[in-house]
Write a protein that holds these residues in place. Sequence first.
Motif, PDB file in Angstrom:
ATOM      1  N   ALA A  52       2.481 -61.534  65.145  1.00  0.00           N
ATOM      2  CA  ALA A  52       2.957 -60.236  65.633  1.00  0.00           C
ATOM      3  C   ALA A  52       1.923 -59.151  65.353  1.00  0.00           C
ATOM      4  O   ALA A  52       1.660 -58.298  66.218  1.00  0.00           O
ATOM      5  CB  ALA A  52       4.293 -59.885  64.987  1.00  0.00           C
ATOM      6  N   LEU A  53       1.335 -59.163  64.169  1.00  0.00           N
ATOM      7  CA  LEU A  53       0.303 -58.182  63.838  1.00  0.00           C
ATOM      8  C   LEU A  53      -0.928 -58.348  64.735  1.00  0.00           C
ATOM      9  O   LEU A  53      -1.485 -57.354  65.223  1.00  0.00           O
ATOM     10  CB  LEU A  53      -0.106 -58.302  62.370  1.00  0.00           C
ATOM     11  N   VAL A  54      -1.341 -59.569  64.947  1.00  0.00           N
ATOM     12  CA  VAL A  54      -2.499 -59.822  65.808  1.00  0.00           C
ATOM     13  C   VAL A  54      -2.216 -59.333  67.225  1.00  0.00           C
ATOM     14  O   VAL A  54      -3.062 -58.670  67.837  1.00  0.00           O
ATOM     15  CB  VAL A  54      -2.889 -61.318  65.803  1.00  0.00           C
ATOM     16  N   ALA A  55      -1.036 -59.618  67.743  1.00  0.00           N
ATOM     17  CA  ALA A  55      -0.687 -59.168  69.088  1.00  0.00           C
ATOM     18  C   ALA A  55      -0.704 -57.645  69.179  1.00  0.00           C
ATOM     19  O   ALA A  55      -1.183 -57.076  70.169  1.00  0.00           O
ATOM     20  CB  ALA A  55       0.681 -59.708  69.482  1.00  0.00           C
ATOM     21  N   GLU A  56      -0.192 -57.002  68.150  1.00  0.00           N
ATOM     22  CA  GLU A  56      -0.189 -55.540  68.137  1.00  0.00           C
ATOM     23  C   GLU A  56      -1.614 -54.988  68.097  1.00  0.00           C
ATOM     24  O   GLU A  56      -1.942 -54.044  68.831  1.00  0.00           O
ATOM     25  CB  GLU A  56       0.607 -55.044  66.934  1.00  0.00           C
ATOM     26  N   ARG A  58       4.823 -63.403  61.432  1.00  0.00           N
ATOM     27  CA  ARG A  58       4.428 -62.031  61.101  1.00  0.00           C
ATOM     28  C   ARG A  58       2.955 -61.807  61.430  1.00  0.00           C
ATOM     29  O   ARG A  58       2.589 -60.778  62.001  1.00  0.00           O
ATOM     30  CB  ARG A  58       4.697 -61.761  59.615  1.00  0.00           C
ATOM     31  N   TYR A  59       2.111 -62.757  61.088  1.00  0.00           N
ATOM     32  CA  TYR A  59       0.684 -62.646  61.385  1.00  0.00           C
ATOM     33  C   TYR A  59       0.455 -62.574  62.894  1.00  0.00           C
ATOM     34  O   TYR A  59      -0.304 -61.739  63.372  1.00  0.00           O
ATOM     35  CB  TYR A  59      -0.071 -63.824  60.777  1.00  0.00           C
ATOM     36  N   ARG A  88       6.144 -70.560  55.424  1.00  0.00           N
ATOM     37  CA  ARG A  88       4.916 -70.623  56.225  1.00  0.00           C
ATOM     38  C   ARG A  88       5.159 -70.202  57.667  1.00  0.00           C
ATOM     39  O   ARG A  88       4.341 -69.505  58.261  1.00  0.00           O
ATOM     40  CB  ARG A  88       4.325 -72.029  56.179  1.00  0.00           C
ATOM     41  N   ILE A  89       6.281 -70.620  58.216  1.00  0.00           N
ATOM     42  CA  ILE A  89       6.628 -70.230  59.585  1.00  0.00           C
ATOM     43  C   ILE A  89       6.836 -68.723  59.670  1.00  0.00           C
ATOM     44  O   ILE A  89       6.361 -68.076  60.611  1.00  0.00           O
ATOM     45  CB  ILE A  89       7.873 -70.999  60.069  1.00  0.00           C
ATOM     46  N   ALA A  90       7.511 -68.151  58.686  1.00  0.00           N
ATOM     47  CA  ALA A  90       7.741 -66.707  58.675  1.00  0.00           C
ATOM     48  C   ALA A  90       6.424 -65.948  58.570  1.00  0.00           C
ATOM     49  O   ALA A  90       6.217 -64.943  59.266  1.00  0.00           O
ATOM     50  CB  ALA A  90       8.675 -66.320  57.531  1.00  0.00           C
ATOM     51  N   LYS A  91       5.516 -66.427  57.728  1.00  0.00           N
ATOM     52  CA  LYS A  91       4.211 -65.787  57.595  1.00  0.00           C
ATOM     53  C   LYS A  91       3.441 -65.871  58.904  1.00  0.00           C
ATOM     54  O   LYS A  91       2.821 -64.902  59.332  1.00  0.00           O
ATOM     55  CB  LYS A  91       3.387 -66.436  56.479  1.00  0.00           C
ATOM     56  N   ARG A  92       3.457 -67.027  59.533  1.00  0.00           N
ATOM     57  CA  ARG A  92       2.736 -67.208  60.792  1.00  0.00           C
ATOM     58  C   ARG A  92       3.290 -66.285  61.872  1.00  0.00           C
ATOM     59  O   ARG A  92       2.540 -65.677  62.624  1.00  0.00           O
ATOM     60  CB  ARG A  92       2.816 -68.674  61.230  1.00  0.00           C
ATOM     61  N   ARG A 136      -5.365 -60.757  55.409  1.00  0.00           N
ATOM     62  CA  ARG A 136      -5.267 -60.575  53.949  1.00  0.00           C
ATOM     63  C   ARG A 136      -3.867 -60.124  53.541  1.00  0.00           C
ATOM     64  O   ARG A 136      -3.364 -60.524  52.493  1.00  0.00           O
ATOM     65  CB  ARG A 136      -6.305 -59.556  53.469  1.00  0.00           C
ATOM     66  N   GLU A 137      -3.264 -59.265  54.343  1.00  0.00           N
ATOM     67  CA  GLU A 137      -1.915 -58.764  54.042  1.00  0.00           C
ATOM     68  C   GLU A 137      -0.895 -59.900  54.024  1.00  0.00           C
ATOM     69  O   GLU A 137      -0.032 -59.959  53.158  1.00  0.00           O
ATOM     70  CB  GLU A 137      -1.522 -57.722  55.089  1.00  0.00           C
ATOM     71  N   ILE A 138      -1.027 -60.808  54.970  1.00  0.00           N
ATOM     72  CA  ILE A 138      -0.045 -61.882  55.092  1.00  0.00           C
ATOM     73  C   ILE A 138      -0.356 -63.036  54.137  1.00  0.00           C
ATOM     74  O   ILE A 138       0.533 -63.543  53.455  1.00  0.00           O
ATOM     75  CB  ILE A 138       0.007 -62.405  56.548  1.00  0.00           C
ATOM     76  N   TYR A 139      -1.591 -63.461  54.096  1.00  0.00           N
ATOM     77  CA  TYR A 139      -1.928 -64.677  53.356  1.00  0.00           C
ATOM     78  C   TYR A 139      -2.589 -64.436  51.997  1.00  0.00           C
ATOM     79  O   TYR A 139      -2.787 -65.379  51.250  1.00  0.00           O
ATOM     80  CB  TYR A 139      -2.835 -65.564  54.213  1.00  0.00           C
TER      81      TYR A 139
END
Length: 55
Positions: A22-26, A19-20, A13-17, A51-54
């Motif tokens: 990082a994508l949001v920031a980008e 990554r998410y 869950r921490i890894a997914k968060r 959707r990609e992450i979760y």
Amino acid sequence: MIFSNVITTARDRIAKRRRYNALVAEIESLSPRDLADFNGNRSEMLYHAYREIYG
């Protein structure tokens, strides 16, 4: 065994968060000009990132 599963789930869950986030920031760092260059829509991109992450 149960404790190991809890730790593994928490790490996933921490890894997914991360990554998410990082994508949001980008996506948030894209200027309106950048979005216009490739006909991007910020809210759609955020939706697809989620959707990609979760799933």
